[in-house]
Every structure is written in structure tokens, then in C-alpha cells.
Design a protein around this motif. Structure first.
Motif, PDB file in Angstrom:
ATOM      1  N   LYS A  48       0.583  -1.258  -0.037  1.00 35.05           N
ATOM      2  CA  LYS A  48       0.055   0.066  -0.150  1.00 35.05           C
ATOM      3  C   LYS A  48       1.025   1.434   0.074  1.00 35.05           C
ATOM      4  CE  LYS A  48      -4.154  -2.031   1.776  1.00 35.05           C
ATOM      5  NZ  LYS A  48      -5.515  -1.771   2.499  1.00 35.05           N
ATOM      6  N   ILE A  49       2.127   1.300   0.668  1.00 38.36           N
ATOM      7  CA  ILE A  49       2.847   2.340   0.497  1.00 38.36           C
ATOM      8  C   ILE A  49       3.355   2.489  -0.786  1.00 38.36           C
ATOM      9  CG2 ILE A  49       5.155   3.217   1.324  1.00 38.36           C
ATOM     10  CD1 ILE A  49       4.653   1.706   3.856  1.00 38.36           C
ATOM     11  N   LEU A  50       3.711   1.436  -1.713  1.00 42.72           N
ATOM     12  CA  LEU A  50       4.005   1.680  -3.056  1.00 42.72           C
ATOM     13  C   LEU A  50       2.887   1.970  -3.892  1.00 42.72           C
ATOM     14  CD1 LEU A  50       6.237  -1.634  -3.534  1.00 42.72           C
ATOM     15  CD2 LEU A  50       7.094   0.917  -3.344  1.00 42.72           C
ATOM     16  N   LYS A  51       1.617   1.491  -3.408  1.00 42.50           N
ATOM     17  CA  LYS A  51       0.444   2.077  -4.319  1.00 42.50           C
ATOM     18  C   LYS A  51       0.181   3.732  -4.261  1.00 42.50           C
ATOM     19  CE  LYS A  51      -2.237  -2.014  -4.487  1.00 42.50           C
ATOM     20  NZ  LYS A  51      -3.426  -2.810  -4.080  1.00 42.50           N
ATOM     21  N   LEU A  52       0.552   3.963  -2.779  1.00 42.95           N
ATOM     22  CA  LEU A  52       0.468   5.644  -2.573  1.00 42.95           C
ATOM     23  C   LEU A  52       1.182   6.241  -3.541  1.00 42.95           C
ATOM     24  CD1 LEU A  52      -0.479   8.022  -0.633  1.00 42.95           C
ATOM     25  CD2 LEU A  52       1.649   7.496   0.779  1.00 42.95           C
ATOM     26  N   LYS A  53       2.551   5.913  -3.798  1.00 40.88           N
ATOM     27  CA  LYS A  53       3.474   6.609  -4.679  1.00 40.88           C
ATOM     28  C   LYS A  53       2.684   6.820  -6.117  1.00 40.88           C
ATOM     29  CE  LYS A  53       7.273   8.025  -6.712  1.00 40.88           C
ATOM     30  NZ  LYS A  53       6.684   9.404  -7.294  1.00 40.88           N
ATOM     31  N   LYS A  54       1.995   5.553  -6.613  1.00 43.46           N
ATOM     32  CA  LYS A  54       1.458   5.541  -7.676  1.00 43.46           C
ATOM     33  C   LYS A  54       0.064   6.392  -7.606  1.00 43.46           C
ATOM     34  CE  LYS A  54      -0.539   2.218 -11.095  1.00 43.46           C
ATOM     35  NZ  LYS A  54      -0.725   0.934 -11.277  1.00 43.46           N
ATOM     36  N   ALA A  55      -0.696   6.178  -6.492  1.00 39.92           N
ATOM     37  CA  ALA A  55      -1.836   7.196  -6.330  1.00 39.92           C
ATOM     38  C   ALA A  55      -1.474   8.599  -6.571  1.00 39.92           C
ATOM     39  CB  ALA A  55      -2.429   6.693  -5.233  1.00 39.92           C
ATOM     40  N   GLU A  56      -0.452   9.140  -5.998  1.00 40.55           N
ATOM     41  CA  GLU A  56      -0.175  10.585  -5.783  1.00 40.55           C
ATOM     42  C   GLU A  56       0.194  10.995  -7.299  1.00 40.55           C
ATOM     43  OE1 GLU A  56       1.796  11.563  -1.430  1.00 40.55           O
ATOM     44  OE2 GLU A  56       2.932  10.335  -2.844  1.00 40.55           O
ATOM     45  N   ASP A  57       1.091  10.269  -7.892  1.00 32.89           N
ATOM     46  CA  ASP A  57       1.213  10.476  -9.287  1.00 32.89           C
ATOM     47  C   ASP A  57       0.255  10.483 -10.284  1.00 32.89           C
ATOM     48  OD1 ASP A  57       4.102  10.479  -8.584  1.00 32.89           O
ATOM     49  OD2 ASP A  57       4.607   8.327  -9.372  1.00 32.89           O
ATOM     50  N   GLY A  58      -0.665   9.395  -9.967  1.00 32.52           N
ATOM     51  CA  GLY A  58      -1.922   9.493 -10.961  1.00 32.52           C
ATOM     52  C   GLY A  58      -2.957  10.567 -10.636  1.00 32.52           C
ATOM     53  N   PHE A  59      -3.121  11.031  -9.269  1.00 33.02           N
ATOM     54  CA  PHE A  59      -3.897  11.946  -9.241  1.00 33.02           C
ATOM     55  C   PHE A  59      -3.317  13.328  -9.647  1.00 33.02           C
ATOM     56  CE2 PHE A  59      -4.684  15.993  -6.384  1.00 33.02           C
ATOM     57  CZ  PHE A  59      -6.403  15.847  -6.630  1.00 33.02           C
ATOM     58  N   ASN A  60      -2.025  13.704  -9.565  1.00 32.71           N
ATOM     59  CA  ASN A  60      -1.184  14.856 -10.106  1.00 32.71           C
ATOM     60  C   ASN A  60      -1.289  15.140 -11.622  1.00 32.71           C
ATOM     61  OD1 ASN A  60      -0.368  15.691  -7.590  1.00 32.71           O
ATOM     62  ND2 ASN A  60       1.290  14.619  -7.593  1.00 32.71           N
ATOM     63  N   LYS A  61      -1.356  13.742 -12.313  1.00 30.68           N
ATOM     64  CA  LYS A  61      -1.464  13.568 -13.739  1.00 30.68           C
ATOM     65  C   LYS A  61      -2.802  14.043 -13.967  1.00 30.68           C
ATOM     66  CE  LYS A  61      -0.696  10.822 -17.764  1.00 30.68           C
ATOM     67  NZ  LYS A  61       0.180   9.317 -17.923  1.00 30.68           N
ATOM     68  N   LYS A  62      -3.724  13.548 -13.405  1.00 32.15           N
ATOM     69  CA  LYS A  62      -5.096  13.618 -13.820  1.00 32.15           C
ATOM     70  C   LYS A  62      -5.476  15.341 -13.532  1.00 32.15           C
ATOM     71  CE  LYS A  62      -7.118   9.366 -13.469  1.00 32.15           C
ATOM     72  NZ  LYS A  62      -8.263   8.541 -12.898  1.00 32.15           N
ATOM     73  N   LEU A  63      -4.861  15.879 -12.499  1.00 33.44           N
ATOM     74  CA  LEU A  63      -5.146  17.341 -12.214  1.00 33.44           C
ATOM     75  C   LEU A  63      -4.611  18.122 -13.300  1.00 33.44           C
ATOM     76  CD1 LEU A  63      -6.518  19.067 -10.147  1.00 33.44           C
ATOM     77  CD2 LEU A  63      -4.278  19.198  -8.921  1.00 33.44           C
ATOM     78  N   LEU A  64      -3.172  17.798 -13.437  1.00 32.36           N
ATOM     79  CA  LEU A  64      -2.636  18.589 -14.675  1.00 32.36           C
ATOM     80  C   LEU A  64      -3.276  18.581 -15.859  1.00 32.36           C
ATOM     81  CD1 LEU A  64       1.187  17.865 -13.913  1.00 32.36           C
ATOM     82  CD2 LEU A  64       0.166  20.156 -13.747  1.00 32.36           C
ATOM     83  N   GLN A  65      -4.046  17.669 -16.136  1.00 25.98           N
ATOM     84  CA  GLN A  65      -4.739  17.200 -17.609  1.00 25.98           C
ATOM     85  C   GLN A  65      -5.784  18.180 -17.502  1.00 25.98           C
ATOM     86  OE1 GLN A  65      -5.837  13.211 -18.089  1.00 25.98           O
ATOM     87  NE2 GLN A  65      -6.725  13.578 -20.180  1.00 25.98           N
ATOM     88  N   GLN A  66      -6.709  18.331 -16.249  1.00 25.51           N
ATOM     89  CA  GLN A  66      -7.802  18.858 -16.111  1.00 25.51           C
ATOM     90  C   GLN A  66      -7.405  20.504 -16.269  1.00 25.51           C
ATOM     91  OE1 GLN A  66      -9.853  18.072 -12.730  1.00 25.51           O
ATOM     92  NE2 GLN A  66     -10.699  16.207 -13.578  1.00 25.51           N
ATOM     93  N   ILE A  67      -6.279  21.133 -15.641  1.00 23.00           N
ATOM     94  CA  ILE A  67      -5.903  22.201 -15.971  1.00 23.00           C
ATOM     95  C   ILE A  67      -5.486  22.708 -17.173  1.00 23.00           C
ATOM     96  CG2 ILE A  67      -3.988  23.955 -15.058  1.00 23.00           C
ATOM     97  CD1 ILE A  67      -3.767  22.294 -12.448  1.00 23.00           C
ATOM     98  N   ARG A  68      -4.771  21.882 -17.709  1.00 25.21           N
ATOM     99  CA  ARG A  68      -4.757  22.071 -19.149  1.00 25.21           C
ATOM    100  C   ARG A  68      -5.825  22.211 -19.940  1.00 25.21           C
ATOM    101  NH1 ARG A  68       0.118  17.715 -19.077  1.00 25.21           N
ATOM    102  NH2 ARG A  68       1.663  18.939 -18.470  1.00 25.21           N
ATOM    103  N   GLU A  69      -6.804  21.114 -20.085  1.00 21.09           N
ATOM    104  CA  GLU A  69      -8.205  21.243 -20.448  1.00 21.09           C
ATOM    105  C   GLU A  69      -8.950  22.627 -20.398  1.00 21.09           C
ATOM    106  OE1 GLU A  69     -10.171  17.698 -19.530  1.00 21.09           O
ATOM    107  OE2 GLU A  69      -8.847  16.406 -20.642  1.00 21.09           O
ATOM    108  N   LYS A  70      -9.072  23.114 -19.234  1.00 26.33           N
ATOM    109  CA  LYS A  70      -9.546  24.407 -18.897  1.00 26.33           C
ATOM    110  C   LYS A  70      -8.928  25.593 -19.441  1.00 26.33           C
ATOM    111  CE  LYS A  70     -11.739  23.422 -14.541  1.00 26.33           C
ATOM    112  NZ  LYS A  70     -11.922  23.537 -13.198  1.00 26.33           N
ATOM    113  N   ARG A  71      -7.520  25.445 -19.590  1.00 27.73           N
ATOM    114  CA  ARG A  71      -6.729  26.598 -20.289  1.00 27.73           C
ATOM    115  C   ARG A  71      -7.216  26.537 -21.804  1.00 27.73           C
ATOM    116  NH1 ARG A  71      -0.871  26.873 -17.244  1.00 27.73           N
ATOM    117  NH2 ARG A  71      -1.388  28.002 -15.592  1.00 27.73           N
ATOM    118  N   GLY A  72      -7.404  25.438 -22.110  1.00 23.40           N
ATOM    119  CA  GLY A  72      -7.621  25.402 -23.791  1.00 23.40           C
ATOM    120  C   GLY A  72      -8.887  25.730 -24.144  1.00 23.40           C
ATOM    121  N   ARG A  73      -9.678  25.803 -23.170  1.00 21.69           N
ATOM    122  CA  ARG A  73     -11.146  26.215 -23.599  1.00 21.69           C
ATOM    123  C   ARG A  73     -11.294  27.612 -24.054  1.00 21.69           C
ATOM    124  NH1 ARG A  73     -14.773  23.110 -19.032  1.00 21.69           N
ATOM    125  NH2 ARG A  73     -13.856  21.175 -19.424  1.00 21.69           N
TER     126      ARG A  73
END
Length: 152
Positions: free
Chosen positions: A127-152
């Protein structure tokens, strides 16, 4: 996620959120992102109620200390770089600034190591390893949403 990527992400989020004209709106957005992140990590790690009770205080403390280091030290270093005319910076001044930045990065690394050591008493290693993956996944999705909002 390495420290440089995380720093870039935090600076991006901070910059994006700082353009908000209303301080209350900014605070609400930060709380909203935090709530979504908590739900995302809890789901990805499949935390039991007992694990969640022990995990979240450790995680919140870690994040607060990490953010404090970034705000106080790394941001100060970056501001000095922005304010400095590199052509007029002596080699000694540049060396000193680099050493200070490395020290702050080392402090963040040690904080992360201590956090992981504390987590070993709360969560299994998987689960500690999954935490790292989850943090990376969350950050990636958040950045993607920010980029999409800027592109509108």
C-alpha cells in the motif's frame, strides 16, 4: 514522483490558483482539490477504516511540512534566482545559492524517508508503493484538467 516534478506541479497549481481574484474562492478551490485527493488516494489504496484513521494524520502532517519547506525555502531560492542578473552573479554567490537549494532538496528527501518509515507501522509495503502511484496518478489527472480548462 521525484522532488523536481512535485515542485513544478505545486508551483503550477499555486500559480494557477493565485490568479483567482477572490481569496475565499482560492481557499474553496484548494479545499476542493484536497477533498478530491483524499477520496482518490483512499480509493486507490483501498484503505480500511483502521488504516485510514492512522494514515491520514501522518499524511496530512507530511504534506504540511513538505509545503512549508517549499514555501519558505525553495520559493525563496527561486525568488533570488528571478531577482538575480545571472551575468552579474559571482561564481561564489552561484555556488552558495546552489548549495542552499541542494540543502532544501535534501531536507525534502529526508522528510519523505521519515514519512515512509512511519507508514511502515501503519500500512503494508504494497500500500505504501500504491500511495506513490496514487499520488502520481492524481497529479497527472489534475494537470490534465488544468490544461483542458486553459485550452477552452
Amino acid at each position: 514522483m521525484n522532488i523536481k516534478s512535485l515542485l513544478a506541479f505545486i508551483l503550477l497549481i499555486t500559480t494557477t490558483l493565485s490568479f483567482s481574484q477572490n481569496g475565499r474562492l482560492l481557499k474553496q478551490k484548494k479545499e476542493q482539490v484536497k477533498s478530491i485527493k483524499v477520496a482518490y488516494i483512499t480509493n486507490e489504496l483501498n484503505l480500511t477504516p483502521d488504516e485510514a484513521t492512522k494514515f491520514w494524520p501522518l499524511y496530512n502532517e507530511f504534506e504540511e511540512k513538505q509545503n512549508q519547506i517549499r514555501r519558505e525555502k525553495l520559493k525563496a531560492h527561486l525568488n533570488r534566482i528571478d531577482d538575480t542578473d545571472f551575468d552579474n552573479l559571482s561564481e561564489k554567490e552561484a555556488t552558495t545559492l546552489l548549495a542552499q537549494m541542494e540543502s532544501s532538496e535534501d531536507e525534502l528527501h529526508l522528510l519523505r524517508k521519515k514519512f515512509v518509515a512511519n507508514l511502515k507501522n501503519v500500512l503494508p509495503a504494497t500500500k505504501i508503493l500504491k500511495l506513490k502511484k496514487a499520488e502520481d496518478g492524481f497529479n497527472k489527472k489534475l494537470l490534465q484538467q488544468i490544461r483542458e480548462k486553459r485550452g477552452r
